[in-house]
Design an enzyme around this catalytic site. Sequence first.
Site, PDB file in Angstrom:
ATOM      1  N   GLU A 174       0.846  -1.205   0.000  1.00 47.16           N
ATOM      2  CA  GLU A 174       0.000   0.000   0.000  1.00 47.16           C
ATOM      3  C   GLU A 174       0.883   1.258   0.000  1.00 47.16           C
ATOM      4  O   GLU A 174       0.646   2.205  -0.744  1.00 47.16           O
ATOM      5  CB  GLU A 174      -0.926  -0.010   1.219  1.00 47.16           C
ATOM      6  N   GLY A 203      -8.324   5.178   7.069  1.00 54.55           N
ATOM      7  CA  GLY A 203      -9.167   5.096   8.241  1.00 54.55           C
ATOM      8  C   GLY A 203      -8.566   4.174   9.293  1.00 54.55           C
ATOM      9  O   GLY A 203      -8.688   4.416  10.493  1.00 54.55           O
ATOM     10  N   ALA A 204      -7.928   3.082   8.825  1.00 60.64           N
ATOM     11  CA  ALA A 204      -7.412   2.091   9.774  1.00 60.64           C
ATOM     12  C   ALA A 204      -5.890   1.971   9.771  1.00 60.64           C
ATOM     13  O   ALA A 204      -5.320   1.412  10.697  1.00 60.64           O
ATOM     14  CB  ALA A 204      -8.040   0.727   9.486  1.00 60.64           C
ATOM     15  N   SER A 205      -5.224   2.442   8.716  1.00 58.92           N
ATOM     16  CA  SER A 205      -3.754   2.387   8.723  1.00 58.92           C
ATOM     17  C   SER A 205      -3.190   3.656   8.098  1.00 58.92           C
ATOM     18  O   SER A 205      -3.910   4.418   7.437  1.00 58.92           O
ATOM     19  CB  SER A 205      -3.248   1.152   7.957  1.00 58.92           C
ATOM     20  N   THR A 206      -1.906   3.872   8.346  1.00 48.93           N
ATOM     21  CA  THR A 206      -1.255   5.038   7.755  1.00 48.93           C
ATOM     22  C   THR A 206       0.113   4.615   7.232  1.00 48.93           C
ATOM     23  O   THR A 206       0.771   3.762   7.823  1.00 48.93           O
ATOM     24  CB  THR A 206      -1.159   6.199   8.775  1.00 48.93           C
ATOM     25  N   GLN A 207       0.521   5.206   6.092  1.00 42.89           N
ATOM     26  CA  GLN A 207       1.774   4.808   5.452  1.00 42.89           C
ATOM     27  C   GLN A 207       2.698   5.998   5.262  1.00 42.89           C
ATOM     28  O   GLN A 207       2.239   7.112   4.974  1.00 42.89           O
ATOM     29  CB  GLN A 207       1.508   4.201   4.063  1.00 42.89           C
TER      30      GLN A 207
HETATM   31  N1  LIG Z   1     -13.720  14.791   5.820  1.00 38.95           N
HETATM   32  C1  LIG Z   1     -13.755  13.800   4.961  1.00 38.95           C
HETATM   33  N2  LIG Z   1     -13.285  12.618   5.346  1.00 38.95           N
HETATM   34  C2  LIG Z   1     -13.335  11.600   4.478  1.00 38.95           C
HETATM   35  C3  LIG Z   1     -13.831  11.753   3.164  1.00 38.95           C
HETATM   36  N3  LIG Z   1     -13.732  10.562   2.532  1.00 38.95           N
HETATM   37  C4  LIG Z   1     -13.179   9.720   3.419  1.00 38.95           C
HETATM   38  N4  LIG Z   1     -12.950  10.337   4.593  1.00 38.95           N
HETATM   39  C5  LIG Z   1     -12.352   9.796   5.815  1.00 38.95           C
HETATM   40  O1  LIG Z   1     -10.951   9.831   5.669  1.00 38.95           O
HETATM   41  C6  LIG Z   1     -10.360   8.657   6.211  1.00 38.95           C
HETATM   42  C7  LIG Z   1      -9.517   7.988   5.179  1.00 38.95           C
HETATM   43  O2  LIG Z   1     -10.332   7.605   4.122  1.00 38.95           O
HETATM   44  P1  LIG Z   1      -9.724   6.691   2.994  1.00 38.95           P
HETATM   45  O3  LIG Z   1      -8.516   7.278   2.449  1.00 38.95           O
HETATM   46  O4  LIG Z   1     -10.832   6.334   2.070  1.00 38.95           O
HETATM   47  O5  LIG Z   1      -9.273   5.429   3.857  1.00 38.95           O
HETATM   48  P2  LIG Z   1      -9.662   3.918   3.744  1.00 38.95           P
HETATM   49  O6  LIG Z   1      -9.197   3.432   2.416  1.00 38.95           O
HETATM   50  O7  LIG Z   1     -11.088   3.698   4.058  1.00 38.95           O
HETATM   51  O8  LIG Z   1      -8.787   3.332   4.930  1.00 38.95           O
HETATM   52  P3  LIG Z   1      -7.583   2.285   4.923  1.00 38.95           P
HETATM   53  O9  LIG Z   1      -8.195   0.954   4.660  1.00 38.95           O
HETATM   54  O10 LIG Z   1      -6.984   2.443   6.256  1.00 38.95           O
HETATM   55  O11 LIG Z   1      -6.651   2.700   3.830  1.00 38.95           O
HETATM   56  C8  LIG Z   1     -11.511   7.831   6.769  1.00 38.95           C
HETATM   57  O12 LIG Z   1     -11.613   8.123   8.135  1.00 38.95           O
HETATM   58  C9  LIG Z   1     -12.731   8.349   6.038  1.00 38.95           C
HETATM   59  O13 LIG Z   1     -13.885   8.248   6.843  1.00 38.95           O
HETATM   60  C10 LIG Z   1     -14.314  13.031   2.782  1.00 38.95           C
HETATM   61  O14 LIG Z   1     -14.759  13.242   1.669  1.00 38.95           O
HETATM   62  N5  LIG Z   1     -14.257  14.023   3.729  1.00 38.95           N
END
Ligand SMILES: Nc1nc2c(ncn2[C@@H]2O[C@H](COP(=O)(O)OP(=O)(O)OP(=O)(O)O)[C@@H](O)[C@H]2O)c(=O)[nH]1
Length: 500
Positions: A174, A203-207
């Site tokens: 990732e 939401g659950a991991s950071t890189q």
């Molecule tokens: N404020 C805001 N937050 C968002 C939006 N879309 C997603 N998020 C939040 O941003 C964070 C990261 O979202 P994503 O990059 O989609 O992460 P993910 O793919 O679900 O998470 P991983 O599986 O850890 O990679 C999550 O907490 C989402 O709830 C948006 O349009 N606005």
Amino acid sequence: MSAQREMKEKNPWHKPLTIIITVIGVIAIVALVTVAGLQNRPVFQKYKYGIVLDAGSSHTALYIYKWPAEKDNNTGRIEQKHSCKVKGKGISSYAAVPEKAGTSLTECMQEAEMQVPAWRHQETPLYLGATAGMRLLNMENKVASDKVFEAVEKALQRFPFSYQGARILSGQEEGAFGWVTVNYLDDRLKQGLQTTGALDLGGASTQISFVPHEYDISESPSNAVAFQLYGNYYNLYTHSFLCYGKDQALRMALAHQTRSGPIAISDPCFHPDYSVTRNYNTLYDSPCVSERKPKVAPLNFTHTGEGNFLQCQEVIRSLFNFKSCKYSKCSFNGIFQPPVQGSFGAFSAYYFVMNFLNLTDGSMSLETITNYVANYCSTPWDQIKKVYPDINEKYLAEYCFSGTYILTLLTEGYNFNTETFSKIKFIKEIKGSDAGWTLGYMLNLTNMIPAETKDSPPLPHAGYVSIVTVIVLLLFILVTLFILSFRSIWPKCSKEPQIV
Ligand SMILES: Nc1nc2c(ncn2[C@@H]2O[C@H](COP(=O)(O)OP(=O)(O)OP(=O)(O)O)[C@@H](O)[C@H]2O)c(=O)[nH]1
């Protein structure tokens, strides 16, 4: 006059010669102009397509990429044609009802069917990559995770694309593919320019991924990824922190504050006057916190806000372990990390949060940004709701925590200082394509980035044809002029021998 007539009569071939030269000349000019015109005319561009589904912890997104069909041999630029956000939560949230994970994708897949021309459907590769949400579910309940994948596979195979499989990406993949995406879109790889680091907050991991100075990969081989792209070698440092995405980090922060099982907490990471009731079982229902669940606790607790940036930072600090480090240098939790180096692109939640807070303007110093977030956190919740009536309340309530978390993670976790922080750009997309791991993943699986550079001709084909055309025309004019001038002096030269 009579001598000239006599000469013409005695040189009967010079008239046909003029005609032949003129005819050949006209044909040559017409042919050359036609060829050059045809070569340079704007052609109807045909594209090929690829589809990647990013099954994240918070939601799934579908991306369609396209590239010029005739440049399949690694030279065409790939760009994002379309994206679709799947309604509802991430596929890992359907563990109890796996078939719904499949059906949730239908709407975006139907959009993809409309976006990709029908005659290209069968040859369009379709990939699904799942990230930290499924990583956690897999750790917690492998059977449930397999069932979700089964349902997703079944659903995707119903569509007319060339389905290439669904799998969980490792944290290292990732991070590395996110880095490839950013540098590919910035044209840094092809040109062999200094690369940009990639910071991805999910939401659950950071890189975190970057090419460090004087990097000894043997110190921690699991953090190293070696690439050869377009003839250049890269030793990439990358690390993915599971549970340190912004949603799971918030859970950990709340778990830290509720470790004794209280009936109410006053949270410095939420605005003054903020107040909601939360359920203990829901909060602790994640492998990131489940082991810390208090033995004795009520069903619910009242979560109120205090809006204190410095105290919020204290809570967030408690999520990081800075004590043990067996390497020359660590970020946190005993993970090796060389000093950050060069410019960085920070995307996903880094961008969502900093963009909401209006802090993506690169000219702002770390101090200004910190003061702004501190001030934002101390603003009463009622006031925040009035200023942003259209923003989803769940997102709105969490921006104080998220902003503080981002600043603490970057400065104390990864050790960015005032100077290196100023080299971070908070980005959503580059040249119309979203920053994220999906493009890098597809480039890799379709072999669209060659290891070696192709020796390309110095001129593009159309330029080559144009130059040849001009040179041939010049040569033709020269030869014609030469023959004509030769002809005009011919009588004088040949006068005596001819007349005699
Ligand atoms: N404020 C805001 N937050 C968002 C939006 N879309 C997603 N998020 C939040 O941003 C964070 C990261 O979202 P994503 O990059 O989609 O992460 P993910 O793919 O679900 O998470 P991983 O599986 O850890 O990679 C999550 O907490 C989402 O709830 C948006 O349009 N606005």
